[in-house]
Design a protein around this motif. Sequence first.
Motif, mmCIF file in Angstrom:
data_model
loop_
_atom_site.group_PDB
_atom_site.id
_atom_site.type_symbol
_atom_site.label_atom_id
_atom_site.label_comp_id
_atom_site.label_asym_id
_atom_site.label_seq_id
_atom_site.Cartn_x
_atom_site.Cartn_y
_atom_site.Cartn_z
ATOM 1 N N TYR A 154 0.852 -1.196 0.000
ATOM 2 C CA TYR A 154 0.000 0.000 0.000
ATOM 3 C C TYR A 154 0.881 1.237 0.000
ATOM 4 O O TYR A 154 2.056 1.190 0.392
ATOM 5 C CB TYR A 154 -0.943 0.003 1.206
ATOM 6 C CG TYR A 154 -0.246 0.038 2.543
ATOM 7 C CD1 TYR A 154 -0.015 1.242 3.219
ATOM 8 C CD2 TYR A 154 0.196 -1.143 3.143
ATOM 9 C CE1 TYR A 154 0.637 1.271 4.439
ATOM 10 C CE2 TYR A 154 0.852 -1.115 4.368
ATOM 11 C CZ TYR A 154 1.071 0.088 5.011
ATOM 12 O OH TYR A 154 1.719 0.116 6.221
ATOM 13 N N VAL A 155 0.308 2.349 -0.451
ATOM 14 C CA VAL A 155 1.034 3.616 -0.503
ATOM 15 C C VAL A 155 0.476 4.539 0.573
ATOM 16 O O VAL A 155 -0.725 4.790 0.631
ATOM 17 C CB VAL A 155 0.917 4.277 -1.891
ATOM 18 C CG1 VAL A 155 1.667 5.610 -1.900
ATOM 19 C CG2 VAL A 155 1.447 3.348 -2.970
ATOM 20 N N GLU A 156 1.378 5.045 1.407
ATOM 21 C CA GLU A 156 1.000 5.923 2.521
ATOM 22 C C GLU A 156 1.792 7.222 2.437
ATOM 23 O O GLU A 156 2.980 7.207 2.097
ATOM 24 C CB GLU A 156 1.314 5.214 3.852
ATOM 25 C CG GLU A 156 1.074 6.068 5.076
ATOM 26 C CD GLU A 156 1.492 5.367 6.361
ATOM 27 O OE1 GLU A 156 1.473 6.032 7.414
ATOM 28 O OE2 GLU A 156 1.855 4.178 6.317
ATOM 29 N N THR A 166 5.752 3.363 -0.470
ATOM 30 C CA THR A 166 5.083 2.090 -0.725
ATOM 31 C C THR A 166 5.601 1.078 0.282
ATOM 32 O O THR A 166 6.806 0.801 0.335
ATOM 33 C CB THR A 166 5.345 1.597 -2.152
ATOM 34 O OG1 THR A 166 4.854 2.567 -3.083
ATOM 35 C CG2 THR A 166 4.648 0.258 -2.397
ATOM 36 N N TRP A 185 -4.889 -1.996 4.078
ATOM 37 C CA TRP A 185 -5.540 -2.180 2.778
ATOM 38 C C TRP A 185 -6.796 -1.308 2.702
ATOM 39 O O TRP A 185 -7.042 -0.631 1.697
ATOM 40 C CB TRP A 185 -5.903 -3.648 2.594
ATOM 41 C CG TRP A 185 -6.609 -3.970 1.304
ATOM 42 C CD1 TRP A 185 -7.949 -3.845 1.044
ATOM 43 C CD2 TRP A 185 -6.010 -4.460 0.101
ATOM 44 N NE1 TRP A 185 -8.237 -4.243 -0.247
ATOM 45 C CE2 TRP A 185 -7.061 -4.623 -0.844
ATOM 46 C CE3 TRP A 185 -4.711 -4.798 -0.264
ATOM 47 C CZ2 TRP A 185 -6.832 -5.099 -2.129
ATOM 48 C CZ3 TRP A 185 -4.484 -5.273 -1.547
ATOM 49 C CH2 TRP A 185 -5.532 -5.415 -2.472
ATOM 50 N N TYR A 188 -5.840 2.859 2.996
ATOM 51 C CA TYR A 188 -5.138 3.586 1.944
ATOM 52 C C TYR A 188 -5.694 3.234 0.572
ATOM 53 O O TYR A 188 -5.844 2.058 0.223
ATOM 54 C CB TYR A 188 -3.635 3.297 2.022
ATOM 55 C CG TYR A 188 -3.062 3.765 3.347
ATOM 56 C CD1 TYR A 188 -2.902 5.122 3.620
ATOM 57 C CD2 TYR A 188 -2.754 2.845 4.349
ATOM 58 C CE1 TYR A 188 -2.419 5.554 4.843
ATOM 59 C CE2 TYR A 188 -2.269 3.269 5.582
ATOM 60 C CZ TYR A 188 -2.106 4.628 5.819
ATOM 61 O OH TYR A 188 -1.638 5.058 7.031
ATOM 62 N N GLU A 189 -5.993 4.278 -0.187
ATOM 63 C CA GLU A 189 -6.671 4.107 -1.472
ATOM 64 C C GLU A 189 -5.848 3.291 -2.458
ATOM 65 O O GLU A 189 -6.386 2.490 -3.221
ATOM 66 C CB GLU A 189 -6.973 5.490 -2.062
ATOM 67 C CG GLU A 189 -7.740 5.453 -3.357
ATOM 68 C CD GLU A 189 -8.079 6.846 -3.869
ATOM 69 O OE1 GLU A 189 -8.527 6.927 -5.028
ATOM 70 O OE2 GLU A 189 -7.895 7.833 -3.123
ATOM 71 N N VAL A 190 -4.535 3.523 -2.468
ATOM 72 C CA VAL A 190 -3.667 2.764 -3.382
ATOM 73 C C VAL A 190 -3.139 1.540 -2.637
ATOM 74 O O VAL A 190 -2.332 1.654 -1.711
ATOM 75 C CB VAL A 190 -2.497 3.644 -3.880
ATOM 76 C CG1 VAL A 190 -1.605 2.833 -4.811
ATOM 77 C CG2 VAL A 190 -3.015 4.887 -4.567
ATOM 78 N N HIS A 191 -3.607 0.380 -3.051
ATOM 79 C CA HIS A 191 -3.156 -0.874 -2.460
ATOM 80 C C HIS A 191 -3.202 -1.957 -3.534
ATOM 81 O O HIS A 191 -4.021 -1.899 -4.464
ATOM 82 C CB HIS A 191 -4.014 -1.265 -1.248
ATOM 83 C CG HIS A 191 -5.486 -1.266 -1.538
ATOM 84 N ND1 HIS A 191 -6.349 -0.330 -0.993
ATOM 85 C CD2 HIS A 191 -6.258 -2.044 -2.322
ATOM 86 C CE1 HIS A 191 -7.578 -0.572 -1.416
ATOM 87 N NE2 HIS A 191 -7.543 -1.614 -2.227
ATOM 88 N N PHE A 192 -2.328 -2.925 -3.412
ATOM 89 C CA PHE A 192 -2.202 -3.941 -4.466
ATOM 90 C C PHE A 192 -1.397 -5.118 -3.922
ATOM 91 O O PHE A 192 -0.762 -5.030 -2.862
ATOM 92 C CB PHE A 192 -1.520 -3.364 -5.710
ATOM 93 C CG PHE A 192 -0.256 -2.587 -5.398
ATOM 94 C CD1 PHE A 192 0.985 -3.206 -5.434
ATOM 95 C CD2 PHE A 192 -0.313 -1.220 -5.077
ATOM 96 C CE1 PHE A 192 2.149 -2.497 -5.133
ATOM 97 C CE2 PHE A 192 0.847 -0.517 -4.773
ATOM 98 C CZ PHE A 192 2.080 -1.154 -4.808
#
Length: 197
Positions: A154-156, A166, A185, A188-192
């Motif tokens: 995830y990006v914080e 990341t 997860w 944070y909006e950006v997660h993968f």
Amino acid sequence: MLIKSNSIHVTQRLILRNFTENDLEALFKLLEDETVNTYLPWFPVKNREEADTFLKERFLNEYDKGECYRYAICLKEDNLPIGYVWLSNDESHDFGYALMQEHWHKGIALEASQAVIEQLKEAGYTYITSTHDIHNPRSGEVMKKLGMEYKYSYVEQWQPKNIPVTFRMYQLNLDGQDRTFMKYWNQYEVHFIEDIA
């Protein structure tokens, strides 16, 4: 093998014990090192006063609250702190460690962490998590050697440094159950999920 003696724990090479006020100089040396603190969630300290505040807030005051797993990592020969290993008090059970540079790449963080994890199992913890910056893969290697499993990334916007980072999140389920701590997860909006060998 972890040998318990009051609040002191002994491994093959190390003594893990609570920090005391007498450890200020050693902790200052660790906390002022810019390289050591590159991937830690605070800025390097500028003076002994800042180190003293850190010692009290992050260690000594926590001991006063009761159950606490925050240890100075010391070599047996002199019992002086060369780093620390700790568990957060929140629901993440975030597990972390730091070492002075001259002691990197010797398996010390692994040895200390294994001992504390055994203690956490005995205490009834069901899981721990740990995260590392993708630019700090050596920390991730320690997590893998501890038996932790990669779950997601995830990006914080990381504070207090205020930079986008990341993180890779690892987890070890100490009770053998299949679970994933989903807070990061969901937060944070950006997660993968990466394909990590």
